[in-house]
Scaffold this motif. Structure first.
Motif, PDB file in Angstrom:
ATOM      1  N   VAL A  90     -11.409 -18.874   5.174  1.00  0.00           N
ATOM      2  CA  VAL A  90     -10.055 -18.745   4.616  1.00  0.00           C
ATOM      3  C   VAL A  90      -9.371 -20.089   4.868  1.00  0.00           C
ATOM      4  CG1 VAL A  90      -9.822 -16.257   4.886  1.00  0.00           C
ATOM      5  CG2 VAL A  90      -9.248 -17.732   6.802  1.00  0.00           C
ATOM      6  N   LYS A 109     -10.672 -15.445  11.877  1.00  0.00           N
ATOM      7  CA  LYS A 109      -9.352 -14.925  11.508  1.00  0.00           C
ATOM      8  C   LYS A 109      -9.329 -13.406  11.568  1.00  0.00           C
ATOM      9  CE  LYS A 109      -6.796 -17.612  10.340  1.00  0.00           C
ATOM     10  NZ  LYS A 109      -5.899 -18.403  11.211  1.00  0.00           N
ATOM     11  N   SER A 152     -10.792 -15.122   0.652  1.00  0.00           N
ATOM     12  CA  SER A 152     -11.803 -15.989   1.271  1.00  0.00           C
ATOM     13  C   SER A 152     -12.651 -16.668   0.202  1.00  0.00           C
ATOM     14  CB  SER A 152     -12.690 -15.174   2.205  1.00  0.00           C
ATOM     15  OG  SER A 152     -13.452 -14.241   1.473  1.00  0.00           O
ATOM     16  N   ALA A 170      -3.639 -18.242   5.241  1.00  0.00           N
ATOM     17  CA  ALA A 170      -4.182 -16.875   5.279  1.00  0.00           C
ATOM     18  C   ALA A 170      -3.128 -15.894   5.801  1.00  0.00           C
ATOM     19  CB  ALA A 170      -5.428 -16.831   6.157  1.00  0.00           C
ATOM     20  N   LEU A 193      -7.919 -10.409   3.577  1.00  0.00           N
ATOM     21  CA  LEU A 193      -8.615 -11.641   3.940  1.00  0.00           C
ATOM     22  C   LEU A 193      -9.885 -11.816   3.109  1.00  0.00           C
ATOM     23  CD1 LEU A 193      -8.406 -11.826   7.858  1.00  0.00           C
ATOM     24  CD2 LEU A 193      -7.363 -13.398   6.226  1.00  0.00           C
ATOM     25  N   CYS A 253      -1.520 -12.795   3.718  1.00  0.00           N
ATOM     26  CA  CYS A 253      -1.644 -11.428   4.258  1.00  0.00           C
ATOM     27  C   CYS A 253      -0.277 -10.800   4.492  1.00  0.00           C
ATOM     28  CB  CYS A 253      -2.433 -11.434   5.571  1.00  0.00           C
ATOM     29  SG  CYS A 253      -4.188 -11.729   5.352  1.00  0.00           S
ATOM     30  N   SER A 301      -2.754 -18.797  -3.072  1.00  0.00           N
ATOM     31  CA  SER A 301      -3.081 -18.265  -1.742  1.00  0.00           C
ATOM     32  C   SER A 301      -3.630 -19.325  -0.793  1.00  0.00           C
ATOM     33  CB  SER A 301      -4.107 -17.130  -1.865  1.00  0.00           C
ATOM     34  OG  SER A 301      -5.303 -17.607  -2.453  1.00  0.00           O
ATOM     35  N   LEU A 309     -13.845 -17.100   8.308  1.00  0.00           N
ATOM     36  CA  LEU A 309     -13.284 -15.767   8.054  1.00  0.00           C
ATOM     37  C   LEU A 309     -13.437 -14.857   9.268  1.00  0.00           C
ATOM     38  CD1 LEU A 309     -12.158 -13.542   6.152  1.00  0.00           C
ATOM     39  CD2 LEU A 309     -14.508 -13.136   5.411  1.00  0.00           C
TER      40      LEU A 309
END
Length: 452
Positions: free
Chosen positions: A339, A433, A72, A345, A68, A349, A407, A430
């Motif tokens: 993010v 998340k 970001s 995100a 993350l 991930c 992304s 961020l």
């Protein structure tokens, strides 16, 4: 919420933890935890020990949280340029009932938070923001008031409806004669004794009102009620009064006006009075419902958000939606990294965790892959709720992530034809998340360790 299932109760507590800590992302965290439990069940059916599954999930969570940070972006903002904060607040309101007044509520959230934010400490005190709901009107009538709104009216209909440069006596003592603290009984046996009692009460009321007047007060806010005699005396002395003001409202009024809450009339003095530029009584609708608005307070960092709506359910839902949006803005003031939303995100991930699983030689590899599959539950739920084919949509976005390293690509829920969440200005803080991943993983690890 009446829930019988014990795991269901834990999921409710998980959602509350996310709400208390971050204020937003409560739905996403429950979906993620549910997906992790589903994946864990499949691994248990394959004979993998719960401890190994738990360890694998822990490793995968660390990988996801570290990833993350790499995807970001920082959101530049200042008090003169709040465009990015507005976009993030708008993202939070995207799934809420207030979409009709999307822009207005997002701007209200930004204005309310910036009004009370301590930018040096990067902190926001939510105690200084009061969200007041009033049934009637429509959502578009909602507004941010730089001051305090009290859902009361002046105690006497003939009192002035507006007071300028008000010096407010904030009282927690009632306008009534003192009573013994122990049980007591008063026997009156003659007319003279009754008249003496009446005279004593009248003199007591007059003394109390005079004490308020002598300290320089031009308005009174009292936590308790008072009878018609005290009310009439206050009117005669030109002291507009508000009675039955609730405890939290009294405290907020004291903070906003820099006044002191006074428990005894004898303690009243000029330095304990609060100051407000204007106190006015405002009428709403045709039902004779009034509210007191205290504006231009000594402490400018106190605001009230007045939410209007057609019925109580809409008002309550709008208040909850606004709280989430304000929490998002608060989170960006604390940490301005974001993010991209639309599950961008989670997809990024998921790919990173799945690739990292190939390098793990132990049995935890299966749990790490399952964690990556659980992350895919968020974009699939988003696609399904938007009327899109979930598997096909996810496959298309994932391929763009892997082939072109995009992304910021997520699910195009609004069917705009643009999958790039950066172009659509869909952001998530961020810290929100990251907290989702950590809390959901902790809960699933705890459930896996239950020996049943």
């Amino acid at each position: 919420m009446a829930i019988e299932n014990q795991i269901g109760k834990l999921l409710v507590e998980l959602s509350k933890s996310q709400d208390d800590e971050i204020g937003d992302g409560t739905t996403g965290i429950v979906v993620l935890a549910g997906a992790l439990l589903e994946q864990a069940e499949e691994l248990l059916d394959r004979g993998i020990h719960p401890i190994r599954i738990s360890d694998g999930f822990e490793q995968a969570c660390k990988l996801a949280v570290a990833h993350l940070d790499t995807v970001s972006d920082q959101v530049p903002w200042s008090t003169s340029n709040t465009k990015e904060l507005f976009k993030c607040a708008k993202t939070s309101l995207g799934s809420k009932i207030v979409t009709k007044c999307h822009d207005q509520f997002a701007q209200m959230a930004v204005d309310a938070i910036l009004a009370v934010a301590d930018l040096e400490r990067q902190d926001v005190d939510f105690e200084l923001i009061k969200v007041e709901g009033k049934v009637g009107g429509e959502l578009a009538d909602s507004a941010v008031v730089r001051g305090i709104i009290i859902d009361k009216d002046f105690s006497h209909p003939q009192m002035p409806k507006q007071v300028k440069d008000a010096k407010i006596a904030i009282l927690t003592c009632p306008f009534e004669p003192p009573k013994p603290k122990t049980k007591h009984k008063l026997d009156i046996t003659s007319v003279q004794e009754f008249e003496q009692l009446q005279t004593y009460e009248r003199e007591t009321f007059a003394k109390m009102v005079q004490q308020v007047k002598d300290c320089g007060a031009t308005a009174v806010a009292c936590q308790w009620g008072f009878d018609d005699e005290a009310n009439s005396l206050l009117l005669q002395h030109n002291l507009p009064a508000i009675r039955w003001v609730g405890g939290p409202e009294i405290e907020l009024l004291a903070i906003a006006t820099h006044g002191r809450i006074v428990p005894r009339f004898e303690d009243l003095s000029a330095d304990k009075l609060g100051y407000a530029g204007t106190i006015r009584e405002v009428a709403y609708g045709t039902t004779n419902e009034n509210m007191i608005v205290v504006e231009d307070c000594a402490n400018a960092k106190a605001v009230t958000v007045l939410v209007r709506g057609g019925n109580k359910m809409i008002v309550d839902e709008a208040k909850r939606s606004l709280h989430d949006a304000m929490c998002v803005v608060r989170n960006l003031i604390v940490d301005n990294r974001v993010v991209y939303g639309g599950a961008a995100a989670e997809i990024s991930c998921s790919i990173a965790v799945d690739q990292a699983a190939d390098q793990v030689s132990s049995i935890e590899q299966y749990a790490i892959r399952s964690f990556a599959r659980a992350l895919d539950a968020i974009p699939m739920a988003l696609a399904e709720n938007s009327g899109l084919p979930p598997i096909e949509t996810l496959a298309k976005v994932k391929s763009e992530h892997i082939r072109h390293g995009k992304s910021s690509w997520g699910i195009d829920c609004m069917s705009t034809g643009i999958n790039d969440m950066k172009e659509q200005f869909v952001f998530d803080p961020l810290i929100s998340k990251r907290q989702q991943f950590l809390l959901a993983t902790q809960l699933v690890k705890m459930i896996l360790k239950i020996d049943d």
